[in-house]
Design a protein around this motif. Sequence first.
Motif, mmCIF file in Angstrom:
data_model
loop_
_atom_site.group_PDB
_atom_site.id
_atom_site.type_symbol
_atom_site.label_atom_id
_atom_site.label_comp_id
_atom_site.label_asym_id
_atom_site.label_seq_id
_atom_site.Cartn_x
_atom_site.Cartn_y
_atom_site.Cartn_z
ATOM 1 N N THR A 22 0.836 -1.207 0.000
ATOM 2 C CA THR A 22 0.000 0.000 0.000
ATOM 3 C C THR A 22 0.868 1.252 0.000
ATOM 4 N N VAL A 23 0.247 2.363 -0.305
ATOM 5 C CA VAL A 23 0.951 3.628 -0.432
ATOM 6 C C VAL A 23 1.287 4.199 0.944
ATOM 7 N N TYR A 24 2.530 4.620 1.128
ATOM 8 C CA TYR A 24 2.960 5.208 2.393
ATOM 9 C C TYR A 24 2.221 6.529 2.618
ATOM 10 N N LYS A 25 1.753 6.729 3.860
ATOM 11 C CA LYS A 25 1.015 7.946 4.195
ATOM 12 C C LYS A 25 1.685 8.673 5.352
ATOM 13 N N LYS A 26 1.941 9.944 5.139
ATOM 14 C CA LYS A 26 2.454 10.809 6.200
ATOM 15 C C LYS A 26 1.319 11.090 7.187
ATOM 16 N N GLY A 27 1.674 11.671 8.331
ATOM 17 C CA GLY A 27 0.674 11.962 9.349
ATOM 18 C C GLY A 27 -0.474 12.808 8.832
ATOM 19 N N SER A 28 -0.158 13.849 8.057
ATOM 20 C CA SER A 28 -1.199 14.717 7.508
ATOM 21 C C SER A 28 -2.105 13.966 6.542
ATOM 22 N N GLU A 29 -1.542 12.996 5.839
ATOM 23 C CA GLU A 29 -2.342 12.208 4.900
ATOM 24 C C GLU A 29 -3.237 11.218 5.639
ATOM 25 N N LEU A 30 -2.767 10.731 6.779
ATOM 26 C CA LEU A 30 -3.606 9.839 7.583
ATOM 27 C C LEU A 30 -4.810 10.577 8.158
ATOM 28 N N THR A 31 -4.582 11.806 8.652
ATOM 29 C CA THR A 31 -5.721 12.572 9.179
ATOM 30 C C THR A 31 -6.729 12.853 8.070
ATOM 31 N N LYS A 32 -6.240 13.160 6.879
ATOM 32 C CA LYS A 32 -7.139 13.414 5.750
ATOM 33 C C LYS A 32 -7.942 12.168 5.409
ATOM 34 N N LEU A 33 -7.278 11.007 5.459
ATOM 35 C CA LEU A 33 -7.965 9.740 5.182
ATOM 36 C C LEU A 33 -9.078 9.496 6.190
ATOM 37 N N ASN A 46 3.046 22.363 14.436
ATOM 38 C CA ASN A 46 3.554 23.144 15.570
ATOM 39 C C ASN A 46 3.152 22.563 16.925
ATOM 40 N N LYS A 47 2.213 21.638 16.932
ATOM 41 C CA LYS A 47 1.755 21.033 18.183
ATOM 42 C C LYS A 47 1.999 19.527 18.194
ATOM 43 N N GLY A 48 3.032 19.131 17.502
ATOM 44 C CA GLY A 48 3.403 17.713 17.544
ATOM 45 C C GLY A 48 2.846 16.882 16.422
ATOM 46 N N GLY A 49 2.119 17.499 15.512
ATOM 47 C CA GLY A 49 1.618 16.764 14.359
ATOM 48 C C GLY A 49 0.257 16.149 14.588
ATOM 49 N N LEU A 50 0.222 14.841 14.789
ATOM 50 C CA LEU A 50 -1.040 14.125 14.949
ATOM 51 C C LEU A 50 -1.706 14.466 16.285
ATOM 52 N N PRO A 51 -3.036 14.396 16.351
ATOM 53 C CA PRO A 51 -3.753 14.716 17.593
ATOM 54 C C PRO A 51 -3.305 13.822 18.756
ATOM 55 N N LYS A 52 -3.277 14.392 19.946
ATOM 56 C CA LYS A 52 -2.985 13.612 21.144
ATOM 57 C C LYS A 52 -4.138 12.651 21.417
ATOM 58 N N LEU A 53 -3.812 11.449 21.839
ATOM 59 C CA LEU A 53 -4.824 10.454 22.166
ATOM 60 C C LEU A 53 -5.190 10.541 23.636
ATOM 61 N N SER A 54 -6.393 10.113 23.957
ATOM 62 C CA SER A 54 -6.885 10.250 25.334
ATOM 63 C C SER A 54 -6.067 9.441 26.335
ATOM 64 N N ASP A 55 -5.459 8.335 25.884
ATOM 65 C CA ASP A 55 -4.681 7.498 26.805
ATOM 66 C C ASP A 55 -3.188 7.847 26.786
ATOM 67 N N ASN A 56 -2.833 8.959 26.156
ATOM 68 C CA ASN A 56 -1.433 9.388 26.096
ATOM 69 C C ASN A 56 -1.089 10.174 27.356
ATOM 70 N N LYS A 57 -0.384 9.508 28.267
ATOM 71 C CA LYS A 57 -0.059 10.135 29.552
ATOM 72 C C LYS A 57 1.410 10.507 29.658
ATOM 73 N N ASN A 58 2.202 10.150 28.634
ATOM 74 C CA ASN A 58 3.638 10.427 28.740
ATOM 75 C C ASN A 58 4.039 11.727 28.046
ATOM 76 N N GLY A 59 3.058 12.393 27.422
ATOM 77 C CA GLY A 59 3.324 13.680 26.793
ATOM 78 C C GLY A 59 4.045 13.596 25.462
ATOM 79 N N MET A 60 4.340 12.381 24.991
ATOM 80 C CA MET A 60 5.055 12.233 23.725
ATOM 81 C C MET A 60 4.100 12.436 22.555
ATOM 82 N N ASN A 61 4.682 12.775 21.413
ATOM 83 C CA ASN A 61 3.869 12.945 20.209
ATOM 84 C C ASN A 61 3.227 11.614 19.812
#
Length: 272
Positions: A22-33, A46-61
Amino acid sequence: MKLSDYAINELIPYITGDNKTTVYKKGSELTKLFNSYGFRDIYDFNKGGLPKLSDNKNGMNTSRSDYTKDRLTKLSGKYELQNLLEDIINTAENTEKCAEEINSIISPENYNIEKINGKYTILGSKISKNQEIKNDARFINIQSDIIKELDNAQVSISLAMAWFTNKTLLKKLKEKQEQGIKVEIVIFDDGVNAKHGVNLEGFDFVKVRAERGGIMHNKFCVIDNQTVITGSYNWSDNAEYKNDENISIQADPKQATKYSVKFRELKSQTKK
């Protein structure tokens, strides 16, 4: 379409494109999909790219794979998941290989990928070579028999109906769609349906005319690509309460596939 956590994990690289089919998708392309299937995500560099997930407690992107897993999990149980997977397969760099590999992931969960009119489509349960073929004719209480068959739907319902005015059967279709069943409808584009037909807003439906200049007079329903309901019976109150009508309920996967192909042909005449 509902999948297990195992299947979702296996599907991630096919969505992100981190494989050879399958075709490789960058983060912006995944959100569009995923936004094209109902999400409202914003990719913000500017805010780390992909949206933060609700279970993300370590602050990483958020990683591409974690984002994809979260969105696939949220789509599981909805027909949009089936549409997304079909899109991934049919836009793959190697469609045949992609369909084969994804089929190996989803087939243990009673889904099957077939090529119909040049496009890969996810249908119902796998066809068993030893499956018993059944064909049962019905002449009274037809509405209740149809409802019983619709209740058995696990994957998809494809309905081609000349005239559809029966609100009880409409209610059952809405119920199945809310359960995540993919419901598609083709009806005849005429004054009866325009004036007396049920409200199909919210469904994937089209209105068509007959290709030969007459009436789109088909009356059939395909369930999970396993069972066909067909006969003289329109999904109308007159058919249920006034007319002498019949249906046959054919539990025959090969026959169902023929009707599925015809349904795709009818739907391709789209006029919404």
